[in-house]
Scaffold this motif. Structure first.
Motif, PDB file in Angstrom:
ATOM      1  N   GLU A 106       0.828  -1.215   0.000  1.00 39.51           N
ATOM      2  CA  GLU A 106       0.000   0.000   0.000  1.00 39.51           C
ATOM      3  C   GLU A 106       0.855   1.254   0.000  1.00 39.51           C
ATOM      4  O   GLU A 106       0.588   2.204  -0.733  1.00 39.51           O
ATOM      5  CB  GLU A 106      -0.866   0.033   1.267  1.00 39.51           C
ATOM      6  CG  GLU A 106      -2.048  -0.889   1.251  1.00 39.51           C
ATOM      7  CD  GLU A 106      -2.927  -0.658   2.485  1.00 39.51           C
ATOM      8  OE1 GLU A 106      -2.752  -1.416   3.459  1.00 39.51           O
ATOM      9  OE2 GLU A 106      -3.747   0.291   2.479  1.00 39.51           O
ATOM     10  N   TYR A 128       2.645   1.768  -3.317  1.00 41.33           N
ATOM     11  CA  TYR A 128       1.645   2.180  -4.320  1.00 41.33           C
ATOM     12  C   TYR A 128       1.392   3.693  -4.198  1.00 41.33           C
ATOM     13  O   TYR A 128       1.385   4.416  -5.206  1.00 41.33           O
ATOM     14  CB  TYR A 128       0.350   1.396  -4.087  1.00 41.33           C
ATOM     15  CG  TYR A 128      -0.727   1.648  -5.116  1.00 41.33           C
ATOM     16  CD1 TYR A 128      -0.832   0.847  -6.255  1.00 41.33           C
ATOM     17  CD2 TYR A 128      -1.654   2.687  -4.957  1.00 41.33           C
ATOM     18  CE1 TYR A 128      -1.819   1.067  -7.206  1.00 41.33           C
ATOM     19  CE2 TYR A 128      -2.649   2.920  -5.895  1.00 41.33           C
ATOM     20  CZ  TYR A 128      -2.726   2.104  -7.015  1.00 41.33           C
ATOM     21  OH  TYR A 128      -3.713   2.338  -7.955  1.00 41.33           O
ATOM     22  N   ASP A 129       1.231   4.173  -2.975  1.00 36.28           N
ATOM     23  CA  ASP A 129       0.952   5.604  -2.766  1.00 36.28           C
ATOM     24  C   ASP A 129       2.176   6.472  -3.062  1.00 36.28           C
ATOM     25  O   ASP A 129       2.046   7.617  -3.489  1.00 36.28           O
ATOM     26  CB  ASP A 129       0.475   5.845  -1.327  1.00 36.28           C
ATOM     27  CG  ASP A 129      -0.900   5.214  -1.085  1.00 36.28           C
ATOM     28  OD1 ASP A 129      -1.633   4.974  -2.084  1.00 36.28           O
ATOM     29  OD2 ASP A 129      -1.234   4.946   0.085  1.00 36.28           O
ATOM     30  N   ARG A 134      -7.627   0.243  -6.530  1.00 38.06           N
ATOM     31  CA  ARG A 134      -6.232   0.527  -6.918  1.00 38.06           C
ATOM     32  C   ARG A 134      -6.022   0.056  -8.357  1.00 38.06           C
ATOM     33  O   ARG A 134      -5.615  -1.068  -8.609  1.00 38.06           O
ATOM     34  CB  ARG A 134      -5.251  -0.165  -5.973  1.00 38.06           C
ATOM     35  CG  ARG A 134      -5.233   0.452  -4.587  1.00 38.06           C
ATOM     36  CD  ARG A 134      -4.159  -0.165  -3.711  1.00 38.06           C
ATOM     37  NE  ARG A 134      -4.201   0.409  -2.379  1.00 38.06           N
ATOM     38  CZ  ARG A 134      -5.058   0.014  -1.433  1.00 38.06           C
ATOM     39  NH1 ARG A 134      -5.896  -0.971  -1.657  1.00 38.06           N
ATOM     40  NH2 ARG A 134      -5.063   0.609  -0.251  1.00 38.06           N
ATOM     41  N   GLU A 135      -6.260   0.964  -9.304  1.00 37.24           N
ATOM     42  CA  GLU A 135      -6.261   0.543 -10.709  1.00 37.24           C
ATOM     43  C   GLU A 135      -4.869   0.301 -11.276  1.00 37.24           C
ATOM     44  O   GLU A 135      -4.737  -0.291 -12.337  1.00 37.24           O
ATOM     45  CB  GLU A 135      -7.004   1.573 -11.566  1.00 37.24           C
ATOM     46  CG  GLU A 135      -6.379   2.935 -11.517  1.00 37.24           C
ATOM     47  CD  GLU A 135      -7.046   3.935 -12.460  1.00 37.24           C
ATOM     48  OE1 GLU A 135      -6.554   5.063 -12.561  1.00 37.24           O
ATOM     49  OE2 GLU A 135      -8.062   3.569 -13.087  1.00 37.24           O
ATOM     50  N   ARG A 136      -3.815   0.710 -10.537  1.00 34.85           N
ATOM     51  CA  ARG A 136      -2.448   0.476 -11.019  1.00 34.85           C
ATOM     52  C   ARG A 136      -1.802  -0.751 -10.386  1.00 34.85           C
ATOM     53  O   ARG A 136      -0.629  -1.024 -10.612  1.00 34.85           O
ATOM     54  CB  ARG A 136      -1.568   1.701 -10.726  1.00 34.85           C
ATOM     55  CG  ARG A 136      -1.967   2.974 -11.439  1.00 34.85           C
ATOM     56  CD  ARG A 136      -1.070   4.144 -11.015  1.00 34.85           C
ATOM     57  NE  ARG A 136      -1.357   4.645  -9.682  1.00 34.85           N
ATOM     58  CZ  ARG A 136      -0.543   4.533  -8.642  1.00 34.85           C
ATOM     59  NH1 ARG A 136       0.638   3.937  -8.763  1.00 34.85           N
ATOM     60  NH2 ARG A 136      -0.884   5.031  -7.461  1.00 34.85           N
ATOM     61  N   LEU A 137      -2.550  -1.466  -9.562  1.00 40.64           N
ATOM     62  CA  LEU A 137      -1.985  -2.625  -8.863  1.00 40.64           C
ATOM     63  C   LEU A 137      -2.215  -3.910  -9.654  1.00 40.64           C
ATOM     64  O   LEU A 137      -3.295  -4.128 -10.213  1.00 40.64           O
ATOM     65  CB  LEU A 137      -2.626  -2.749  -7.476  1.00 40.64           C
ATOM     66  CG  LEU A 137      -2.060  -3.850  -6.556  1.00 40.64           C
ATOM     67  CD1 LEU A 137      -0.598  -3.580  -6.209  1.00 40.64           C
ATOM     68  CD2 LEU A 137      -2.899  -3.951  -5.279  1.00 40.64           C
TER      69      LEU A 137
END
Ligand SMILES: *Cc1c(COP(=O)(O)O)cnc(C)c1O
Length: 373
Positions: A186, A189-190, A221-224
């Motif tokens: 997480e 990602y941020d 989370r569309e980039r995960l």
């Protein structure tokens, strides 16, 4: 034209690279590539034969380009085993998870773009990223709790500094065996707001109970991206079937880079057969975890230093020179992996007999193989 002048024709950025090269040797005890030592169960072999038989006469036609039945079965399997509700459009597959990783770097990496990983980790991540010209940044794990744990603050700091287009995380990590806390996923990602963040979960089925999958973070989370494979716990390395779960909008973009009809009708049929028997395919996972734990206990008794493992292998430290010991074990018919970490060798957990063989081989080695402490 000679080999060396051919190399001059090669793309500049590939000229000093070396290819992936785990030795494929015919030895009695092969514990070097984290395959399952157990053969495919007879009931599954029967279903494979039936399903392949059913498609055989239509092999004059291209396969279902969308592999819809397989994506549906994979979504159902992940939904059942991870507790994350997933649908077919969120699934993507390829010939091994290496191919789905390759689709990801083709779509989101490339010339002028940067990928960040945290070494030591899977050696194919940089190789695949560089294959399309992506600049690779070797991040450091460096945790206070252990040399190989990925520290959250250091990971965030490196993600901010690099501002990459792709981040590779690996949990449980190969070659160290350690799982990653979802907090780290997480936070990274941020901290990398334009990056596609890939969590490679090739070994997740071997993790200790209660280790959640990163699929639980996909919602919102569309980039995960979470990648998986049938090569390890599923005991299906020869089939070459890897897959990923992500936002449907992301998997849609992968259609821009895949070669048409990349998953053959035979591969689709065989993978469906295995998914039909998922419980039987995974039946040996508990037995393999037992062998992993016996391996940890056995090498500890020998005075070596295993890294705690959530995978089907153990990274063992305490050797004077890893390559010398690798060679000495090979001379006894035991093939393990020299992953290029000083004083360490990686050993796959196999059958009880294989555990005994590798421990017996290690026990024969004299003091010269041990690192001075
Ligand atoms: C073995 C492994 C894979 C599997 O690759 P396939 O192409 O699916 O066989 C992927 N990631 C990691 C970290 C691995 O160790």
């Amino acid at each position: 034209m000679t080999g060396s002048s051919l190399r001059e024709l090669l793309r500049d950025d590939l000229r000093d690279q070396t290819a992936y090269g785990a030795p494929q040797l015919d030895v009695p005890v092969a514990l070097n590539t984290n395959e399952s030592s157990y053969p495919v169960p007879a009931a599954v072999v029967e279903t494979i034969a039936r399903r392949v038989g059913a498609v055989a006469s239509s092999l004059n036609r291209y396969p279902d380009r969308e592999f819809t039945e397989l994506r549906t079965a994979l979504a159902a399997y992940l939904t059942r085993t991870t507790g994350t509700a997933l649908v077919a459009d969120q699934l993507w597959a390829g010939n091994g998870s290496n191919e789905v990783l390759s689709h990801l770097v083709q779509a989101f990496g490339g010339q002028g773009r940067t990928a960040l990983g945290f070494t030591p980790s899977y050696s194919m991540h940089p190789i695949i990223a560089r294959s399309v010209g992506t600049t690779w940044v070797d991040g450091l794990r460096g945790a206070p709790s252990g040399v190989f744990d990925l520290d959250l603050d250091r990971a965030v700091e490196q993600a901010r500094e690099t501002d990459p287009h792709l981040v590779f995380l690996c949990s449980p990590n190969n070659p160290t065996g350690t799982s990653l806390s979802l907090d780290v996923v997480e936070a990274v990602y941020d901290a990398a707001p334009r990056a596609v963040v890939v969590v490679d979960e090739a070994y997740t089925e071997f993790a200790r109970p209660g280790t959640p999958s990163a699929t639980t973070l996909l919602d919102g989370r569309e980039r995960l991206v979470v990648t998986r494979t049938m090569s390890k716990a599923f005991a299906f390395a020869g089939v070459r079937l890897g897959y990923l779960a992500a936002a449907a909008e992301l998997t849609e973009l992968l259609r821009l880079v895949r070669l048409p009809y990349h998953l053959s009708s035979v591969t689709q049929a065989v993978a469906l057969a295995a998914l039909e028997h998922a419980d039987e395919m995974l039946a040996m996972v508990e037995a393999i975890k037992t062998e992993r734990d016996r391996l940890v206990a056995g090498v500890t008794d020998l005075g070596l230093t295993p890294v705690p493992s959530d995978a089907n292998f153990v990274l063992v430290g305490g050797f004077a020179d890893a390559h010398t010991t690798w060679q000495a074990l090979l001379e006894q018919g035991v093939l393990v992996r020299d992953v290029g970490i000083a004083h360490h060798l990686r050993i796959t957990a196999g059958t009880p007999a294989e555990t005994e063989a590798v421990l017996a081989a290690l026990a024969t080695l004299d003091r010269s193989h041990r690192q001075e402490r």
